[in-house]
Design a protein around this motif. Structure first.
Motif, PDB file in Angstrom:
ATOM      1  N   MET A 140      96.470  92.168  62.030  1.00 26.94           N
ATOM      2  CA  MET A 140      96.322  92.228  63.497  1.00 26.94           C
ATOM      3  C   MET A 140      97.217  91.186  64.173  1.00 26.94           C
ATOM      4  SD  MET A 140      94.305  94.298  65.167  1.00 26.94           S
ATOM      5  CE  MET A 140      93.603  93.460  66.590  1.00 26.94           C
ATOM      6  N   ASN A 141      97.879  91.624  65.206  1.00 24.79           N
ATOM      7  CA  ASN A 141      98.515  90.649  66.078  1.00 24.79           C
ATOM      8  C   ASN A 141      97.406  89.820  66.698  1.00 24.79           C
ATOM      9  OD1 ASN A 141     101.100  91.774  65.734  1.00 24.79           O
ATOM     10  ND2 ASN A 141     100.559  93.407  67.161  1.00 24.79           N
ATOM     11  N   GLN A 142      97.714  88.579  67.031  1.00 28.02           N
ATOM     12  CA  GLN A 142      96.632  87.804  67.617  1.00 28.02           C
ATOM     13  C   GLN A 142      97.084  86.871  68.713  1.00 28.02           C
ATOM     14  OE1 GLN A 142      95.058  84.595  65.132  1.00 28.02           O
ATOM     15  NE2 GLN A 142      96.363  85.317  63.475  1.00 28.02           N
ATOM     16  N   LYS A 143      96.130  86.672  69.611  1.00 30.48           N
ATOM     17  CA  LYS A 143      96.264  85.667  70.629  1.00 30.48           C
ATOM     18  C   LYS A 143      95.943  84.332  69.983  1.00 30.48           C
ATOM     19  CE  LYS A 143      94.884  84.173  74.917  1.00 30.48           C
ATOM     20  NZ  LYS A 143      93.775  83.772  75.756  1.00 30.48           N
ATOM     21  N   LEU A 144      96.658  83.304  70.383  1.00 32.03           N
ATOM     22  CA  LEU A 144      96.467  82.007  69.763  1.00 32.03           C
ATOM     23  C   LEU A 144      96.281  80.996  70.883  1.00 32.03           C
ATOM     24  CD1 LEU A 144      96.805  81.557  66.647  1.00 32.03           C
ATOM     25  CD2 LEU A 144      99.005  80.547  67.172  1.00 32.03           C
ATOM     26  N   GLY A 145      95.100  80.388  70.927  1.00 37.03           N
ATOM     27  CA  GLY A 145      94.873  79.374  71.952  1.00 37.03           C
ATOM     28  C   GLY A 145      95.022  79.952  73.344  1.00 37.03           C
ATOM     29  N   LYS A 146      95.518  79.151  74.252  1.00 34.90           N
ATOM     30  CA  LYS A 146      95.531  79.547  75.659  1.00 34.90           C
ATOM     31  C   LYS A 146      96.708  80.418  76.061  1.00 34.90           C
ATOM     32  CE  LYS A 146      92.962  76.459  78.629  1.00 34.90           C
ATOM     33  NZ  LYS A 146      93.011  75.456  79.671  1.00 34.90           N
ATOM     34  N   ALA A 147      97.848  80.204  75.428  1.00 32.17           N
ATOM     35  CA  ALA A 147      99.044  80.853  75.965  1.00 32.17           C
ATOM     36  C   ALA A 147      99.979  81.381  74.891  1.00 32.17           C
ATOM     37  CB  ALA A 147      99.805  79.867  76.846  1.00 32.17           C
ATOM     38  N   SER A 148      99.496  81.421  73.633  1.00 33.07           N
ATOM     39  CA  SER A 148     100.402  81.787  72.541  1.00 33.07           C
ATOM     40  C   SER A 148      99.956  83.070  71.859  1.00 33.07           C
ATOM     41  CB  SER A 148     100.461  80.656  71.516  1.00 33.07           C
ATOM     42  OG  SER A 148     100.928  79.475  72.124  1.00 33.07           O
ATOM     43  N   VAL A 149     100.900  83.688  71.195  1.00 29.21           N
ATOM     44  CA  VAL A 149     100.599  84.893  70.430  1.00 29.21           C
ATOM     45  C   VAL A 149     101.363  84.835  69.113  1.00 29.21           C
ATOM     46  CG1 VAL A 149     100.146  86.376  72.413  1.00 29.21           C
ATOM     47  CG2 VAL A 149     102.452  86.174  71.566  1.00 29.21           C
ATOM     48  N   ARG A 150     100.766  85.480  68.087  1.00 28.35           N
ATOM     49  CA  ARG A 150     101.419  85.500  66.789  1.00 28.35           C
ATOM     50  C   ARG A 150     101.445  86.942  66.300  1.00 28.35           C
ATOM     51  NH1 ARG A 150     100.321  80.677  62.941  1.00 28.35           N
ATOM     52  NH2 ARG A 150      98.141  81.248  63.125  1.00 28.35           N
ATOM     53  N   PRO A 151     102.652  87.499  66.089  1.00 28.35           N
ATOM     54  CA  PRO A 151     102.701  88.860  65.566  1.00 28.35           C
ATOM     55  C   PRO A 151     102.265  88.884  64.105  1.00 28.35           C
ATOM     56  CG  PRO A 151     104.931  87.982  65.837  1.00 28.35           C
ATOM     57  CD  PRO A 151     103.995  86.931  66.315  1.00 28.35           C
ATOM     58  N   GLU A 152     101.574  89.963  63.729  1.00 32.94           N
ATOM     59  CA  GLU A 152     101.094  90.073  62.347  1.00 32.94           C
ATOM     60  C   GLU A 152     102.280  90.196  61.394  1.00 32.94           C
ATOM     61  OE1 GLU A 152      99.134  93.700  61.566  1.00 32.94           O
ATOM     62  OE2 GLU A 152      98.189  93.012  59.713  1.00 32.94           O
ATOM     63  N   GLN A 153     103.161  91.107  61.703  1.00 33.10           N
ATOM     64  CA  GLN A 153     104.377  91.289  60.918  1.00 33.10           C
ATOM     65  C   GLN A 153     105.513  90.589  61.651  1.00 33.10           C
ATOM     66  OE1 GLN A 153     104.192  92.779  58.074  1.00 33.10           O
ATOM     67  NE2 GLN A 153     102.187  93.789  58.274  1.00 33.10           N
ATOM     68  N   PRO A 154     106.403  89.958  60.909  1.00 34.05           N
ATOM     69  CA  PRO A 154     107.509  89.313  61.604  1.00 34.05           C
ATOM     70  C   PRO A 154     108.400  90.340  62.314  1.00 34.05           C
ATOM     71  CG  PRO A 154     107.850  89.246  59.233  1.00 34.05           C
ATOM     72  CD  PRO A 154     106.466  89.769  59.453  1.00 34.05           C
ATOM     73  N   VAL A 155     108.929  89.919  63.419  1.00 30.64           N
ATOM     74  CA  VAL A 155     109.906  90.740  64.131  1.00 30.64           C
ATOM     75  C   VAL A 155     111.269  90.085  63.896  1.00 30.64           C
ATOM     76  CG1 VAL A 155     110.688  91.468  66.408  1.00 30.64           C
ATOM     77  CG2 VAL A 155     108.248  91.555  65.827  1.00 30.64           C
ATOM     78  N   TYR A 156     112.239  90.890  63.533  1.00 32.40           N
ATOM     79  CA  TYR A 156     113.540  90.356  63.156  1.00 32.40           C
ATOM     80  C   TYR A 156     114.546  90.419  64.299  1.00 32.40           C
ATOM     81  CZ  TYR A 156     111.669  90.859  58.449  1.00 32.40           C
ATOM     82  OH  TYR A 156     110.881  90.761  57.331  1.00 32.40           O
TER      83      TYR A 156
END
Lengths: 354, 354
Positions: A1-17
């Motif tokens: 799952m892609n996820q929201k991180l903290g207040k203003a960040s996001v982390r893609p589940e799979q890397p985007v190149y």
């Protein structure tokens, strides 16, 4: 799952190149310290056009062409283009990329637009809405001076805190794992840097508007530094990371004045980035010999430096992980003439070598 | 899985909801046919500010406040704000929403910006990067005339093909299933329309720049109609749908001239939308009594009409499924004065009743 991180960040589940990229700059940028690294350097800053604005449009067109060609792709191979510039109503984009007929999502974040376009492009791919997208931004010294300050013909004097808007455009083809694999299996990349991605985007922190009340359009670095500090601090909090976790922490166009302000502001908040900090605006010109004062700036500054210099360092694994954060001053001549301040905004992306 | 659909469309796997929305307009809009439906109508068009631009900023601020309050939310409850307007460097946004301190992704698509912000907001939620976001756009008759044509004081005459820029701002809180459930379980919505979403967004088609070479800034409808036709045709192809599949096909601000062009262009391509077509710009003013000529226009036109009228029809299930497509004319006074044409762009969203 892609996820929201903290207040203003996001982390893609799979890397985007970043599958590939292209950069084109004007003569002054070509004569600067990074001059030999750019894909194309114009013979003059009109690029064969009748107006500065048309010249900037042609920069976007050429940068996208370079990025697509180096990735072995045609315009119809990409789903969306995320594009913007500094001019009123983003006309460099409107007249620059229409020929490609790619569905367009126009973005505006002043000189942070490069970071914003890469952030949204990454979300669209990681969210499963596209396999490949293009992100492009541009600026032009002469069109920007006319848009924000005075026409060049007035011969206005520039204080030492002023920056020199970079004439240039950088474009990036982003793709998912499938796109990378199909690029490896084709003729793609042979004209560029090879059949692998230039870097991967593994995280993003979206900035908010920060306004310390500064009103000096000739000192953009100081106007933007508080926003850069805000996004950086939020990034460290959201990711639980420290400056040491990055080989470089790279701002877009703070210049020499803004750099000092940023380092001071972050020190007050308990972060020392003086070792890792680098600014695209400081790298792109030789301030002493090129008379560019505090450094380079503009939507094109961080974009061409990313394409020509930063991605090269990541490819050669001189750096493994950097934080790339274009910075923007939310200025217009209308708000400036009405006595308003110059708020700032900055968006950060984590870039890692492949 | 979220999916790409055809050439330019995307379909979120889970529906994204419009949890609530807010609309604020000026006096002329308040006197129009939809006047009683808007949340707030200003007493005058300065909204207590010193300049037209500040007034437009206050519109965005108020619209976001209305939308958040009606959804029972505070600014810190939403992850991102997607915002934009028509002014150079989007200053209505820069100075309008900074107080909320929500991470900002600025967008520009001329009067199609409402569609673009909703598209990107939906992608960020459906992609798993946020639970709740806000999308807001605005326009102001006086700031727009100054920005694009002549200051009002000149008393310029307006041809019958001209549209009247709507003074207003519409804001939308989008959320996923979790956000909807937590709204139902809280006090949320009691000040608004109840503890359910106003509508859901089930599909999107991203437009490309379409330029038929028109150069008349007093006939925006004709400039935008080819882009509207392009996006609509692409939408029908990508979704394998027909005009009959929608209760209404709603454009943003084509006005009476643009409407005729759009219907003709689509008829040539084998689609008859004359039964379903509705234009926000035609609905919002009574052209006969209000002297607005071809209709209303601007970033605020489609936004306030969506919030006040279209979502109400979907809530009351008078309509079950509509295609909402804000249309934009990529004009700036710089490009216009340099003799360039006025390209258009339009982004479409499928909205369904909950």
């Amino acid at each position: 799952m892609n996820q929201k991180l903290g207040k203003a960040s996001v982390r893609p589940e799979q890397p985007v190149y970043i599958l590939n990229s292209g950069s084109i700059v004007g003569t002054k940028e070509g004569q600067g310290p990074l001059g030999l690294l750019f894909d194309t350097v114009g013979e003059d800053d009109m690029f064969g056009c009748a107006t500065w604005e048309e010249a900037e449009s042609s920069l976007q067109k050429d940068a996208v062409y370079l990025a697509l060609t180096k990735a072995g792709l045609k315009p119809e191979d990409v789903s969306f283009i995320f594009a913007g510039d500094l001019l009123g109503q983003s006309i460099a984009t409107s007249f620059g990329i229409s020929a490609y007929q790619i569905p367009l999502l126009g973005v505006y974040g002043a000189c942070s637009t490069c970071g914003e376009s890469l952030t949204l492009g990454t979300m669209s791919i990681a969210g499963g809405f596209a396999d490949k997208v293009v992100c492009v931004t541009s600026s032009h010294f002469a069109s920007a001076e006319k848009e924000f300050r005075f026409p060049l013909d007035y011969g206005s004097q520039r204080p030492l805190s002023a920056t020199w808007t970079v004439t240039g455009s950088g474009a990036f083809v982003l793709g998912n794992e499938d796109a990378l694999q199909s690029m490896k299996g084709s003729d793609a990349g042979v004209t560029g840097t090879g059949r692998k991605a230039r870097a991967r985007i593994t995280g993003m922190t979206v900035g908010k508007i920060v306004d310390y009340g500064l009103k000096d359009s000739m000192n953009m670095g100081a106007c933007m530094a508080p926003a850069a500090a805000s996004t950086l601090e939020q990034h460290f909090i959201d990711y639980g990371s420290q400056p040491d976790d990055y080989d470089k922490i790279i701002t877009g166009d703070l210049g020499k004045v803004g750099q000092r302000v940023l380092i001071d502001l972050l020190r007050e908040r308990g972060y020392d980035i003086s070792t890792q900090h680098m600014d695209c605006g400081i790298e792109i010109f030789d301030g002493e010999s090129q008379d560019t004062h505090a450094g380079g700036s503009g939507c094109g500054c961080s974009a061409v430096t990313l394409s020509a210099y930063i991605l090269k360092q990541l490819e050669e694994r001189n750096w493994k992980k950097v934080l790339f954060m274009p910075t923007g001053a939310l200025l217009s001549k209308t708000s400036f003439n009405e006595g308003k301040s110059v708020p700032g905004i900055a968006h950060a992306l984590v870039l890692e070598s492949v």
